[in-house]
Design an enzyme around this catalytic site. Structure first.
Site, mmCIF file in Angstrom:
data_model
loop_
_atom_site.group_PDB
_atom_site.id
_atom_site.type_symbol
_atom_site.label_atom_id
_atom_site.label_comp_id
_atom_site.label_asym_id
_atom_site.label_seq_id
_atom_site.Cartn_x
_atom_site.Cartn_y
_atom_site.Cartn_z
ATOM 1 N N LYS A 163 -7.556 14.769 -7.505
ATOM 2 C CA LYS A 163 -7.304 15.638 -8.658
ATOM 3 C C LYS A 163 -7.214 17.066 -8.145
ATOM 4 O O LYS A 163 -8.180 17.593 -7.569
ATOM 5 C CB LYS A 163 -8.439 15.491 -9.676
ATOM 6 C CG LYS A 163 -8.202 16.277 -10.954
ATOM 7 C CD LYS A 163 -9.190 15.866 -12.031
ATOM 8 C CE LYS A 163 -8.853 16.490 -13.366
ATOM 9 N NZ LYS A 163 -9.728 16.003 -14.448
ATOM 10 N N LEU B 248 -21.208 18.846 -13.246
ATOM 11 C CA LEU B 248 -21.176 17.561 -12.528
ATOM 12 C C LEU B 248 -22.441 16.721 -12.672
ATOM 13 O O LEU B 248 -22.947 16.181 -11.690
ATOM 14 C CB LEU B 248 -20.890 17.788 -11.029
ATOM 15 C CG LEU B 248 -19.714 18.648 -10.656
ATOM 16 C CD1 LEU B 248 -20.149 20.072 -10.343
ATOM 17 C CD2 LEU B 248 -18.962 18.090 -9.480
ATOM 18 N N CYS C 244 -13.621 20.401 -8.949
ATOM 19 C CA CYS C 244 -14.471 20.960 -10.008
ATOM 20 C C CYS C 244 -14.670 22.444 -9.733
ATOM 21 O O CYS C 244 -15.110 22.830 -8.647
ATOM 22 C CB CYS C 244 -15.826 20.265 -10.076
ATOM 23 S SG CYS C 244 -16.838 21.064 -11.343
#
Ligand code: RRO
Length: 301
Positions: A161, A72, A127
């Site tokens: 997401k 990230l 993530c």
């Protein structure tokens, strides 16, 4: 006709650059638009500057599997104005991906980025290797909290997401829809999985493990998208291992209204979008399909 409408966005074709593949540089994104992508998702933007994990960040595990632990990296949303301004010069819709460490951070970034010419906001709640253990997308309550916080400030459609790395993705998808998500992006990478060093590679990701993408996750992704399609009413941006027009067609028939392309950029080059579109057109003429939109969900369970 390859054009599709996705959550009010008019796409000339259903291929969408997945987040994290080609960074946030407007110049590079312009090239991807010229290469035929229907829409673009730049790398997720975070709250504060963050360096990311040690190199190597992206490693081939086998001929059909890529492992990444980029970590990230972000300049922080307040340092993105120069690039965000240039997004207005890009001729296809931009889905701006953001991540935070709390619902409030997501809302603050969302409020900020929508001052620029972007078309939709992707909430990266998935993530797999942040390093701080936060995975909002694995918990239906935390998913709802992030979406509700962003929804209060959002003028654009918002799309969380989702992660396959959770106990019950159907529960998460429903929770996201109920909280006000306008679309779902399915899926982020699988894992993180420990990284066995083998004869095909000499290096291990700097983080020691990473999220899995590439053709090896395609079939499992397809099943999950079909399961989600059956329980939600909002559109799905499907992604995970799509390499060809045939894969894109199968993903749309499983329930995706548009198709993310990520690892295929590594395998087939930056013009993979145009290649997938050509292949899709051939399949449409073979199968007598006039409008691509008409196939969405055709093969769901
Ligand atoms: O940066 C990354 O390592 C990364 C992110 Br933000 C993500 O959402 N998914 C992924 O596989 N890697």
């Amino acid at each position: 006709m390859l054009s599709v409408e996705f959550c009010g966005l008019k796409l000339e074709n259903p291929t969408v650059l997945a987040s994290g593949i080609l960074g946030t540089s407007a110049e590079l994104l312009k090239r991807v638009a010229k290469s035929g992508a229907g829409a673009l998702t730049p790398k997720s933007i975070g709250y504060s500057p963050r360096a990311g994990h040690k190199n190597p960040a992206v490693v081939a595990l086998s001929k059909d599997t890529i492992v990444n632990a980029v970590g990230l990296p972000t300049p922080g949303y307040r340092n993105m104005d120069d690039e965000l301004k240039k997004y207005s010069e890009i001729p296809v819709p931009i889905i701006c991906s953001i991540y935070g460490s709390s619902p409030e951070e997501y809302a603050e970034i969302a409020k900020y980025v929508q001052k620029f010419k972007i078309d939709m906001i992707e909430l990266n709640i998935s993530c797999p290797h942040r390093g701080d253990g936060i995975l909002f997308g694995a918990d239906p309550v935390k998913t709802r909290e992030v979406i509700k916080a962003v929804k209060q400030v959002a003028k654009l459609p918002i799309m969380p997401k989702l992660t396959p790395n959770c106990k019950n993705i159907i529960e998460i998808a429903i929770s996201a829809q109920d909280a006000g998500a306008d679309a779902l992006c399915a899926l982020n990478t699988f894992g993180p999985k420990p990284f066995p060093v083998n004869s095909l590679n000499a290096s291990v990701p700097g983080f020691g493990k990473g999220g899995i993408s590439g053709p090896s996750i395609f079939e499992e992704t397809l099943d999950i998208i079909s399961d989600i399609y059956d329980v939600v009413k909002i559109p799905i941006l499907g992604m995970g291992g799509v390499m060809t027009g045939s894969d894109a067609m199968r993903m749309m028939k499983a329930g995706a209204s548009a198709v993310g392309v990520g690892s295929a950029v590594h395998y087939r080059g930056i013009d993979v979008f145009a290649k997938i579109c050509r292949e899709l057109k051939e399949i449409m003429s073979e199968q007598n399909i006039l409008r691509l939109e008409s196939v969405v969900g055709e093969n769901s369970k």
